[in-house]
Design a protein around this motif. Structure first.
Motif, PDB file in Angstrom:
ATOM      1  N   ASN A   2      77.695  -2.567  67.993  1.00 13.63           N
ATOM      2  CA  ASN A   2      77.284  -3.842  67.666  1.00 13.63           C
ATOM      3  C   ASN A   2      76.425  -3.593  66.642  1.00 13.63           C
ATOM      4  O   ASN A   2      75.128  -3.869  66.730  1.00 13.63           O
ATOM      5  N   PRO A   4      74.556  -4.908  63.194  1.00 11.10           N
ATOM      6  CA  PRO A   4      74.448  -6.044  62.781  1.00 11.10           C
ATOM      7  C   PRO A   4      75.071  -6.273  61.426  1.00 11.10           C
ATOM      8  O   PRO A   4      75.021  -5.438  60.554  1.00 11.10           O
ATOM      9  N   ARG A   8      72.129 -10.229  58.355  1.00  7.21           N
ATOM     10  CA  ARG A   8      71.070 -10.391  59.663  1.00  7.21           C
ATOM     11  C   ARG A   8      70.099  -9.098  59.563  1.00  7.21           C
ATOM     12  O   ARG A   8      69.109  -9.281  60.238  1.00  7.21           O
ATOM     13  N   ARG A  12      65.922  -9.268  60.843  1.00  8.25           N
ATOM     14  CA  ARG A  12      65.499  -8.521  62.025  1.00  8.25           C
ATOM     15  C   ARG A  12      64.706  -7.216  62.017  1.00  8.25           C
ATOM     16  O   ARG A  12      64.859  -6.422  61.205  1.00  8.25           O
ATOM     17  N   VAL A  15      67.426  -4.813  66.931  1.00 11.02           N
ATOM     18  CA  VAL A  15      68.690  -5.463  67.182  1.00 11.02           C
ATOM     19  C   VAL A  15      69.012  -4.638  68.764  1.00 11.02           C
ATOM     20  O   VAL A  15      69.183  -3.623  69.311  1.00 11.02           O
ATOM     21  N   GLN A  50      66.072 -14.560  68.367  1.00 10.17           N
ATOM     22  CA  GLN A  50      66.931 -14.400  67.286  1.00 10.17           C
ATOM     23  C   GLN A  50      68.569 -14.365  67.784  1.00 10.17           C
ATOM     24  O   GLN A  50      69.192 -14.319  66.784  1.00 10.17           O
ATOM     25  N   SER A  51      68.517 -14.265  68.931  1.00  8.89           N
ATOM     26  CA  SER A  51      69.920 -14.253  69.461  1.00  8.89           C
ATOM     27  C   SER A  51      70.162 -14.666  70.746  1.00  8.89           C
ATOM     28  O   SER A  51      69.785 -14.271  71.987  1.00  8.89           O
ATOM     29  N   THR A  53      72.860 -15.758  72.382  1.00  7.64           N
ATOM     30  CA  THR A  53      73.918 -15.270  73.153  1.00  7.64           C
ATOM     31  C   THR A  53      73.318 -13.850  74.031  1.00  7.64           C
ATOM     32  O   THR A  53      73.692 -13.865  75.130  1.00  7.64           O
ATOM     33  N   PHE A  54      72.783 -13.257  73.362  1.00  5.28           N
ATOM     34  CA  PHE A  54      72.033 -11.751  74.188  1.00  5.28           C
ATOM     35  C   PHE A  54      71.084 -12.355  75.063  1.00  5.28           C
ATOM     36  O   PHE A  54      70.965 -11.747  76.347  1.00  5.28           O
ATOM     37  N   GLU A 135      78.184 -12.634  67.645  1.00  4.94           N
ATOM     38  CA  GLU A 135      77.334 -13.267  68.713  1.00  4.94           C
ATOM     39  C   GLU A 135      77.909 -14.444  69.102  1.00  4.94           C
ATOM     40  O   GLU A 135      77.044 -15.249  69.996  1.00  4.94           O
TER      41      GLU A 135
END
Length: 393
Positions: A2, A4, A8, A12, A15, A50-51, A53-54, A135
């Motif tokens: 994963n 980025p 992105r 960041r 990550v 900033q994520s 989904t995570f 994501e």
């Protein structure tokens, strides 16, 4: 992996890559390029902001009975070189943390027979599901399965055979961890091929991490113990392997163990008989070498299909199963391999404050080494004898 997208990356700092649902780090383990921490860490919180989904992904973990579990997260620096965004590098960092925790915790268990916080490397398992690069989904890519799904349907679960633990700075072998992280950074920063010694180190750490797993999810059998011993012996042999077209054997392991800088001087005495191959006359070795020779003999008995009885796996004087001592013994081998020693010179005695702080720092630095050596004393003298001595003291 994963990594980025470039657009992105600039937005960041860190990550998030993998979740670790079996452990909650209350203190961060970090390097210039990697960070392993609990959900309360500000850097992780910023990354989760900033994520979405995570953030939802790590909020959906429970134990086998539906109770909420707080996972930890392994993150990488967004600007880290490409070599760090590989499973080899990430697994290497995971193995560093495992081997900076498990030998010390097992040594404490051997001394006090209280249940250790972390005794098995499954605690640091990287959860196979993680958010996709864009994501929008969760993805899984293993040797057995390739899959994609929606985070809204995700119900993560910690390993049912493990207790979930909080891990603090006191649970970590700080001198060993610092040295291994330094080697990790140098190894994967190199743009060209890694030297043999660095390859041997991380191959060995990975084998040791496998050896330190829970042998089985149900009752442990004689075969499970034999397999674990075989993996531990392989970890030692990989560590001392001299290079291509050469071979490792137990005598190279003896030489490494005999380079340990001992706190307990009796561990450096050559008093124990170790029989040479094809020789009737034994040689005198230190106890650590004798213990390794016994592990190596048991490995050969198991892997060659020879008869093995349960009492062969136990040390005398109620010291316990020999398998339990493999992890502390491995830490001793690492201390010699890495030349772990206190490097800072003493300040002038006239500067009382600086001198006192130096002495305190030195004492803290040596705590893990002393704990490991105390476990070896238990192996040599027996648990009951050791604890009687503590009570008399």
């Amino acid at each position: 992996m994963n990594r980025p997208a470039s657009s992105r990356t600039s937005e960041r700092d860190w990550v998030p890559i993998f979740a670790l649902p079996n452990v909650n780090f209350t203190t961060a383990v970090e390097s210039k390029f990697a960070l392993l921490c609990g959900l309360s860490d500000k850097r992780l919180q910023q990354a989760l902001n900033q994520s979405a989904t995570f953030a939802e992904f790590v909020s959906r973990f429970t134990d086998a009975f539906g109770r909420q579990v707080t996972p930890s997260v392994l993150l990488l620096k967004a600007s880290a070189p490409r070599a760090f965004y590989t499973i080899t590098a990430l697994a290497g960092f995971r193995d560093i943390v495992a081997m900076s925790t498990i030998p010390l915790n097992r040594a404490l268990w051997l001394q006090y027979r209280t249940l250790p916080k972390v005794a098995y490397s499954n605690t640091f398992s990287l959860y196979p599901w993680s958010p996709s690069k864009d994501e929008k989904h969760l993805v899984l890519n293993t040797s057995a399965m390739l899959a994609i799904d929606d985070v809204k349907n995700f119900q993560g679960q910690a390993s049912p055979e493990l207790s979930s633990h909080q891990l603090s700075a006191d649970d970590l072998d700080a001198p060993l961890l610092s040295s291994l992280v330094d080697h990790w950074e140098k190894t994967f920063t190199r743009s060209r091929g890694r030297d043999w010694k660095q390859q041997a180190l991380f191959r060995s750490l990975n084998m040791a991490s496998q050896a330190a797993q829970i042998p089985t999810s149900a009752q442990v059998s004689l075969y499970d113990s034999g397999r674990a011993i075989a993996l531990w012996v392989s970890a030692f042999e990989i560590l001392v392997h001299p290079g291509p077209n050469q071979r490792a054997d137990q005598y190279l392991v003896f030489e490494l163990l005999e380079q340990v800088k001992w706190e307990i001087t009796s561990h450096s005495h050559r008093r124990f008989d170790v029989r040479k191959k094809n020789s009737q006359k034994p040689s005198k070795r230190i106890y650590a070498s004798w213990l390794y020779a016994r592990l190596n003999w048991l490995r050969n008995q198991f892997l060659h299909g020879n008869a093995v009885k349960a009492d062969m796996l136990r040390l005398p004087k109620n010291a316990g199963p020999i398998e339990y001592y493999a992890a502390p013994l491995y830490r001793l081998a690492l201390s010699a391999f890495l030349n772990l020693s206190w490097q800072r010179p003493f300040p002038p005695v006239a500067d009382a404050h600086a001198f006192a702080k130096h002495c305190s720092d030195l004492s803290d630095y040596m705590v893990p080494q002393r704990q490991i050596e105390d476990a070896l004393t238990v192996a040599r003298s027996g648990w009951r004898v050791r604890n009687d001595a503590r009570r008399r003291a």
